[in-house]
Design a protein around this motif. Structure first.
Motif, PDB file in Angstrom:
ATOM      1  N   ARG A 366      -3.595   2.137 -18.425  1.00 14.02           N
ATOM      2  CA  ARG A 366      -3.327   1.576 -16.903  1.00 14.02           C
ATOM      3  C   ARG A 366      -2.365   0.088 -17.088  1.00 14.02           C
ATOM      4  N   THR A 370       1.250  -0.886 -15.780  1.00 13.68           N
ATOM      5  CA  THR A 370       1.395  -1.868 -14.885  1.00 13.68           C
ATOM      6  C   THR A 370       2.632  -2.974 -15.359  1.00 13.68           C
ATOM      7  N   LEU A 373       6.203  -1.853 -16.035  1.00 11.02           N
ATOM      8  CA  LEU A 373       6.923  -1.960 -14.787  1.00 11.02           C
ATOM      9  C   LEU A 373       8.011  -3.254 -14.663  1.00 11.02           C
ATOM     10  N   VAL A 384       5.912  -4.711  -6.031  1.00 13.69           N
ATOM     11  CA  VAL A 384       4.786  -3.815  -6.250  1.00 13.69           C
ATOM     12  C   VAL A 384       3.444  -4.627  -6.793  1.00 13.69           C
ATOM     13  N   ALA A 385       3.695  -5.896  -7.296  1.00 14.42           N
ATOM     14  CA  ALA A 385       2.622  -6.751  -7.705  1.00 14.42           C
ATOM     15  C   ALA A 385       2.535  -7.837  -7.010  1.00 14.42           C
ATOM     16  N   PHE A 386       1.607  -8.023  -5.979  1.00 15.53           N
ATOM     17  CA  PHE A 386       1.656  -8.773  -5.046  1.00 15.53           C
ATOM     18  C   PHE A 386       0.611  -9.903  -5.760  1.00 15.53           C
ATOM     19  N   PRO A 390       1.328 -10.586   1.811  1.00 15.78           N
ATOM     20  CA  PRO A 390       2.544 -10.471   2.566  1.00 15.78           C
ATOM     21  C   PRO A 390       2.331 -11.365   3.790  1.00 15.78           C
ATOM     22  N   THR A 391       1.225 -11.205   4.532  1.00 16.20           N
ATOM     23  CA  THR A 391       1.107 -11.779   5.825  1.00 16.20           C
ATOM     24  C   THR A 391       0.746 -13.249   5.834  1.00 16.20           C
ATOM     25  N   GLU A 399      -7.108  -9.140  -7.111  1.00 17.18           N
ATOM     26  CA  GLU A 399      -6.821  -7.510  -7.044  1.00 17.18           C
ATOM     27  C   GLU A 399      -7.422  -6.922  -6.121  1.00 17.18           C
ATOM     28  N   LEU A 400      -7.738  -5.637  -6.315  1.00 16.85           N
ATOM     29  CA  LEU A 400      -8.359  -4.712  -5.289  1.00 16.85           C
ATOM     30  C   LEU A 400      -9.937  -5.098  -5.343  1.00 16.85           C
TER      31      LEU A 400
ATOM     32  N   ASP B  23      -7.602   0.478 -12.775  1.00  8.41           N
ATOM     33  CA  ASP B  23      -7.071   1.111 -11.390  1.00  8.41           C
ATOM     34  C   ASP B  23      -7.429   0.351 -10.468  1.00  8.41           C
ATOM     35  N   LEU B  24      -8.043  -1.076 -10.630  1.00  4.63           N
ATOM     36  CA  LEU B  24      -8.367  -1.976  -9.361  1.00  4.63           C
ATOM     37  C   LEU B  24      -7.032  -2.938  -9.362  1.00  4.63           C
ATOM     38  N   ARG B  25      -5.913  -2.725 -10.227  1.00  2.00           N
ATOM     39  CA  ARG B  25      -5.252  -3.803 -10.455  1.00  2.00           C
ATOM     40  C   ARG B  25      -4.043  -3.332  -9.173  1.00  2.00           C
ATOM     41  N   ILE B  26      -3.599  -4.428  -8.424  1.00  2.00           N
ATOM     42  CA  ILE B  26      -2.564  -4.251  -7.361  1.00  2.00           C
ATOM     43  C   ILE B  26      -1.575  -3.519  -8.149  1.00  2.00           C
ATOM     44  N   GLY B  27      -0.936  -4.099  -8.950  1.00  2.00           N
ATOM     45  CA  GLY B  27       0.279  -3.808  -9.910  1.00  2.00           C
ATOM     46  C   GLY B  27       0.138  -2.250 -10.410  1.00  2.00           C
ATOM     47  N   TRP B  28      -1.048  -1.737 -10.520  1.00  3.19           N
ATOM     48  CA  TRP B  28      -1.123  -0.336 -10.914  1.00  3.19           C
ATOM     49  C   TRP B  28      -1.176   0.593  -9.595  1.00  3.19           C
ATOM     50  N   ILE B  30      -0.370   0.054  -6.132  1.00  2.00           N
ATOM     51  CA  ILE B  30       0.461   0.204  -5.401  1.00  2.00           C
ATOM     52  C   ILE B  30       1.590   1.070  -5.998  1.00  2.00           C
ATOM     53  N   PRO B  31       2.073   0.981  -7.271  1.00  9.33           N
ATOM     54  CA  PRO B  31       3.143   2.081  -7.584  1.00  9.33           C
ATOM     55  C   PRO B  31       2.567   3.276  -7.628  1.00  9.33           C
ATOM     56  N   ALA B  86     -11.335  -0.032  -1.862  1.00  7.42           N
ATOM     57  CA  ALA B  86     -10.312  -0.709  -2.583  1.00  7.42           C
ATOM     58  C   ALA B  86      -8.790  -0.076  -1.998  1.00  7.42           C
ATOM     59  N   ARG B  89      -7.664  -1.738   0.912  1.00  8.53           N
ATOM     60  CA  ARG B  89      -6.948  -2.724   0.903  1.00  8.53           C
ATOM     61  C   ARG B  89      -5.406  -2.522   0.383  1.00  8.53           C
ATOM     62  N   ASN B  90      -5.471  -1.548  -0.415  1.00 10.75           N
ATOM     63  CA  ASN B  90      -4.193  -1.323  -1.252  1.00 10.75           C
ATOM     64  C   ASN B  90      -3.281  -0.781   0.008  1.00 10.75           C
ATOM     65  N   LEU B  93      -1.676  -3.608   1.973  1.00 15.02           N
ATOM     66  CA  LEU B  93      -0.757  -4.321   1.239  1.00 15.02           C
ATOM     67  C   LEU B  93       0.414  -3.786   1.211  1.00 15.02           C
ATOM     68  N   LEU B  94       0.388  -2.515   1.306  1.00 15.50           N
ATOM     69  CA  LEU B  94       1.736  -1.560   1.062  1.00 15.50           C
ATOM     70  C   LEU B  94       2.436  -1.948   2.563  1.00 15.50           C
ATOM     71  N   GLY B  96       1.717  -4.042   4.574  1.00 10.52           N
ATOM     72  CA  GLY B  96       2.177  -5.585   4.723  1.00 10.52           C
ATOM     73  C   GLY B  96       3.357  -6.156   4.004  1.00 10.52           C
ATOM     74  N   GLY B  97       3.553  -5.544   2.870  1.00  9.14           N
ATOM     75  CA  GLY B  97       4.876  -5.665   2.227  1.00  9.14           C
ATOM     76  C   GLY B  97       6.125  -4.851   2.536  1.00  9.14           C
TER      77      GLY B  97
END
Lengths: 685, 161
Positions: A366, A370, A373, A384-386, A390-391, A399-400, B23-28, B30-31, B86, B89-90, B93-94, B96-97
């Motif tokens: 995983r 990431t 990408l 995709v990687a915030f 964004p607000t 992260e999450l 799996d808690l990475r935003i970069g994973w 969100i895609p 989580a 939150r994802n 972000l989706l 929001g972005g």
């Protein structure tokens, strides 16, 4: 070697057939015409017909102007006509004097990926000359390697054996013909910008300049490197073969025997002296097999010497033996239980480790996904990687995850963290595997002993209840049992010896290859011949530079870099108080850059006078003077080019230099001048 | 027991960052969500469907289970619907972005890819090196996981009243 004998362009409209036929000689050929008349079209057509567009750029657009693709007119003021069909055809010959006609269409009926060739064959009995037609494809996978691929055929026609070279992604590919031609063909638009090539990078070949030059110069260095790679590969195979065989040995492929002294990887020592001891587990301890069999033999001999007595006489001793046997039986039962418990514990641990490693694998994948990408460019990664909300633009360190006081690891750090965990768990796993193997072996040995003890017990009990006068059989039975075990051991010894022989053979081969590899490793890769070749090339370049009046540096200070044979200059460095090598790139004036390119390309061509090279024997210069800021005098280039050996070399130059200047400059030297006024493509009917 | 530290230098402790499961990475995630939406009809999906896919895609076992349900080898009731914090939150972000936006379709709230989201999702889809097993699952089963299918799963999970 390849020489272009003739070139034929056709561009056919509904009303007119436009075209041109050019005949080239060996030696120097000059195509002279005004600018924008179509000289470059003729030279580009050679690239096109040979399917070499990809030496110019990654895409497959046709490197030919409108006139060959879409519309054409007779003079500047005439209306355009639509091109319905067009093609290029050339005739080439090679060092074996084989002639070949090659045609490729641009617009019209035939697929541009198809290249048709006609080779003339001398028919038997002085009959008529027959032409054999063969079609090839280009730009599809396999064009360089498959029988029906044009570049495979072209390489064969040129007498080239293309080496395999590594790419950035770790795979290998042939050194494509497209990567080599920029060293013979200087194209007008980008060709004059750099001394070597520019070589196409889109094939993603590692160190491409070096590989291409090594091939063109036919250096041993490349071969040495390839041999080394090949050796490394074979050593790798031997290593894994060894590991497999060793696993068979240690994982009970040979029952109940333990091996001591088989190293994890092949060693030279092992190939000379395979010091292996075999051990068996008997009476609760590991004993060398030899010793154990000796003991066993003695015991059997002793039993065989005992005189047979009747059951009645033997009663007391049998009773005693029964007690001993019972004790042994109980003891073995307990030992077996202990071994089983231990085995279960280790097995549990082993499974837990495996599960943990599985989870780590997924987690690593995983993280790597990431990370991959990033290769898709910043647009994707930014989206995709915030890194911040964004607000509200607060930094998103978590992260999450739910909020906690510690920040989260960065991606790379986390990948490293997972990898280090994997390493640790893997080594723990390997340890448990080894332990499991040993426990399994020990368990089996104890089990066997246990069964034997059981049957001994039974036979002793039976002996006590036999008729008093009959002969006691307990001793005989015991002797038979022990003999069976001895036989088993001997058989095992034989099988083990076979495996060990295999291992020794592997170790020997391994030692041989390793020592060859070591030989190759010492010193640099250049053979003596290579070194002579390079210094000859260097002096040729220097000589040409003098003739061409190169004045940015003294020509004697121009040397060739050892890594990719690019010309460089020795300059005095104040900091180190010595001479250092510097890339010429920006140091020379623009016109000197072009002179350097002439010198380099002519020298590469001429090098085959004394040395064996893979040069195509053909050099094409498209507008050799146009790119310079101040006009360069082309006369010296023409004069030098006219000196090449006509039996082996051919030079094609397209120029807009005035005709009388060319004639004046060359005097009575041999050359072939093809002169045009107006457009080169003219109506033929 | 007490220790004395003899030094005239200042020293400080730094908190070591903690590892994050992939799996808690935003970069994973969100895609992954973009890929889920990209293979949905009209590039939009209800929150329930996304939660279902999100659950399914996170482990080999749950992927296997969902595919069994789709093939009809297992009953709908076997699926346990879960809501992962989580993932909420994802989704924030989706949106929001501006990769996706909320809209109402057929009286239900749904989330739909924006043009920017579509563009990024296409590029992820075409990248052959990442999210290989996830994409393989989506390609095979995405067309079968319709909103109707999701409703069936939800209804099956509802406690009998």
């Amino acid at each position: 070697m390849i020489q272009v004998c003739s070139l034929k362009l056709r561009s056919i409209t509904a009303r007119t057939v436009y075209g041109v036929d050019l005949d080239f000689n060996s030696g120097l050929n000059i195509v002279q015409a005004d600018n924008t008349s179509g000289k470059s079209t003729c030279l580009q057509a050679i690239i096109y017909v040979l399917g070499l567009e990809r030496s110019l750029s990654a895409n497959l657009s046709v490197p030919l102007p409108f006139a060959m693709r879409e519309r054409i007119h007779e003079t500047k003021d005439d209306p355009y006509e639509e091109v319905l069909q067009s093609y290029v055809e050339i005739e080439v010959c090679n060092h074996r004097d084989e002639k070949l006609r090659i045609r490729r269409s641009i617009v019209g009926d035939a697929d541009p990926k198809l290249i048709s060739t006609w080779s003339t064959e001398e028919a038997e009995d002085d009959g008529p000359v027959r032409e054999r037609q063969r079609d090839f494809f280009v730009h599809d996978p396999g064009s360089a390697t498959r029988e029906s691929g044009f570049h495979h055929f072209l390489a064969g026609f040129l007498g080239w054996e293309l080496p395999d070279v590594p790419r950035f992604d770790g795979t290998e590919c042939p050194l494509y013909v497209e990567t080599l031609f920029p060293m013979f063909f200087v194209e007008q638009k980008r060709g004059w910008s750099t001394v070597q090539g520019p070589l196409p990078t889109h094939f993603r070949i590692q160190d491409i300049n070096r590989r291409v030059l090594e091939f063109v110069l036919n250096l041993d260095a490349g071969k040495v490197r390839r041999e080394r790679a090949e050796l490394n590969k074979r050593i790798g195979f031997l290593g894994s073969d060894w590991t497999d065989k060793r696993r068979v040995l240690s994982k009970g492929g040979v029952d109940l025997i333990r091996f001591i002294g088989v190293p994890k990887t092949p060693t030279a020592e092992f190939s000379h002296q395979a010091a292996i001891s075999l051990e068996v587990f008997t009476d609760g301890e590991w004993l060398p097999l030899e010793l154990a069999s000796k003991e066993l033999q003695d015991e059997i001999a002793k039993l065989n010497n005992i005189e047979l007595v009747s059951t009645e006489e033997a009663e007391a001793s049998t009773q005693k033996a029964l007690e001993v046997a019972q004790l042994k039986y109980d003891e073995l039962g307990a030992m077996f239980e202990v071994a089983r418990t231990e085995f279960r514990t280790v097995l549990e641990e082993n499974r837990a480790l495996k599960k943990r490693l599985e989870v780590l694998d997924i987690d690593l994948k995983r993280h790597q996904d990431t990370k991959k990408l990033m290769a898709l460019g910043s647009e994707v990664t930014d989206a995709v990687a915030f890194e911040s909300c964004p607000t509200c633009h607060q930094h998103l360190t978590q992260e999450l995850l739910p909020p906690s006081s510690a920040g989260a690891m960065a991606l790379d750090e986390n990948i490293a963290f997972i990898k280090s965990q994997q390493l640790m768990y893997k080594s723990a796993l390997a340890a448990t595997e080894e332990r499991l193997g040993e426990l399994r072996l020990r368990g089996r040995s104890i089990e066997q002993d246990y069964k034997e003890a059981q049957s001994e017990l039974r036979s002793l009990k039976r002996a006590l209840v036999r008729p008093a006068s009959s002969v006691s059989r307990a001793t005989i039975e015991k002797s038979v049992r022990l003999q069976a075990r001895l036989d088993q051991w001997e058989e095992m010894q034989e099988r083990a010896d076979g495996l060990v022989d295999d291992l020794v053979a592997i170790a020997k081969e391994w030692a041989r290859l390793s020592s060859r590899l070591k030989e190759l490793r010492t010193g640099d890769d250049f053979s003596l011949e290579d070194k002579n070749k390079i210094s000859r090339l260097q002096s040729l370049v220097q000589g040409h530079l003098r003739t061409f009046d190169f004045h940015s540096f003294p020509p004697s200070e121009i040397t060739l870099a050892r890594d990719n044979f690019r010309p460089q200059v020795l300059v005095f460095d104040k900091d180190s108080d010595g001479e250092i090598e510097k890339d010429i790139g920006f140091e020379a004036s623009a016109s000197d850059g072009i002179r350097l390119k002439w010198s380099y390309y002519l020298s590469l061509l001429e090098l085959d006078e004394n040395y064996d090279t893979n040069h195509a024997g053909l050099v094409v210069f498209d507008e050799p003077g146009q790119q310079a800021a101040d006009p360069v005098n082309l006369t010296s280039l023409f004069q030098e080019s006219a000196k090449v050996r006509p039996d082996r070399h051919q030079i094609l130059i397209a120029t807009s230099e005035k005709e009388h200047a060319i004639k004046e400059g060359l005097g009575d030297r041999p050359y072939n001048l093809i002169s045009f006024s107006g457009y080169i493509l003219k109506p033929l009917n | 027991m007490s220790y004395k530290i003899h030094t005239d230098q200042n020293f400080s402790f730094e908190r070591k960052p903690s590892p994050v499961p992939g799996d808690l990475r935003i970069g994973w995630r969100i895609p992954l969500t973009l890929l889920m939406l990209n293979c949905s009809r009209g590039k939009k999906a209800s929150l329930a469907k996304l939660n279902l896919l999100n659950d399914a895609l996170r482990s080999e076992r749950s992927r296997e289970k969902l595919s069994k349900i789709i093939r009809g080898e297992t009953a709908h009731i076997e699926w346990r619907m879960r809501v992962e914090p989580a993932f909420a939150r994802n989704m924030d972000l989706l949106t929001g972005g501006q990769l996706a936006e909320w809209e109402v379709a057929n009286g239900k709230a749904a989330i739909c890819l924006t043009n920017k989201g579509k563009d990024i999702a296409d590029r992820l889809e075409n990248d052959e090196e990442s999210f290989i097993s996830e994409k393989a699952f989506l390609r095979e089963y995405a067309s079968k996981i319709t909103e109707g299918f999701v409703t069936q799963i939800l209804l099956a999970n509802k406690a009998p009243s």
